[in-house]
Design a protein around this motif. Structure first.
Motif: not given
Length: 131
Positions: A63-82
């Motif tokens: 669950x932690x790994x999936x959530x981090x991947x989702x967070x990373x994808x959302x940051x990228x989509x929003x134009x925020x730095x990783x």
């Protein structure tokens, strides 16, 4: 690695590398609780595979790994730095993952596992300014 820890290491490695079969479970386990459960499972040796804690530990990591991947994808989509920049195809062994969590300062262990995992990744794979 000692023989008594092989089942735990294998389960954590599988959980960190395999996608979740269903959507992620909202993880509430702290890093401190996670590490304590892993230590108890290691102490059980081979009989740890029958412990209900093993499934809980695996589910929390997944669950932690999936959530981090989702967070990373959302940051990228929003134009925020990783928050971290692991090289493509990077894999972390269960021993490396547990060692990195154990290396977190005591104060950082009272955060959800997801956040502890993010600390580990940011520390291990910091982003450098790209020109």
């Amino acid at each position: 690695m000692k023989r008594t820890g092989w089942a735990i290491a294998l389960a954590i490695l599988v959980a960190t590398s395999a996608p979740a079969a269903q959507g992620p479970v909202v993880g509430t386990m702290t890093v401190r609780t996670f590490l304590a459960k892993v230590a108890r499972l290691k102490a059980l040796g081979p009989s740890a595979v029958t412990s209900p804690d093993l499934a809980q530990v695996k589910d929390e990591v997944r669950a932690a790994g999936v959530a981090l991947k989702q967070d990373s994808d959302a940051r990228e989509k929003a134009g925020k730095p990783p928050l971290s920049c692991p090289p493509k195809g990077t894999k972390m062994t269960s021993g490396e993952f547990l060692g990195a969590l154990e290396a977190l300062p005591s104060a950082a262990r009272d955060v959800p596992l997801r956040q502890g995992f993010a600390f580990v990744l940011a520390r291990r794979y910091p982003c450098t300014k790209r020109l």
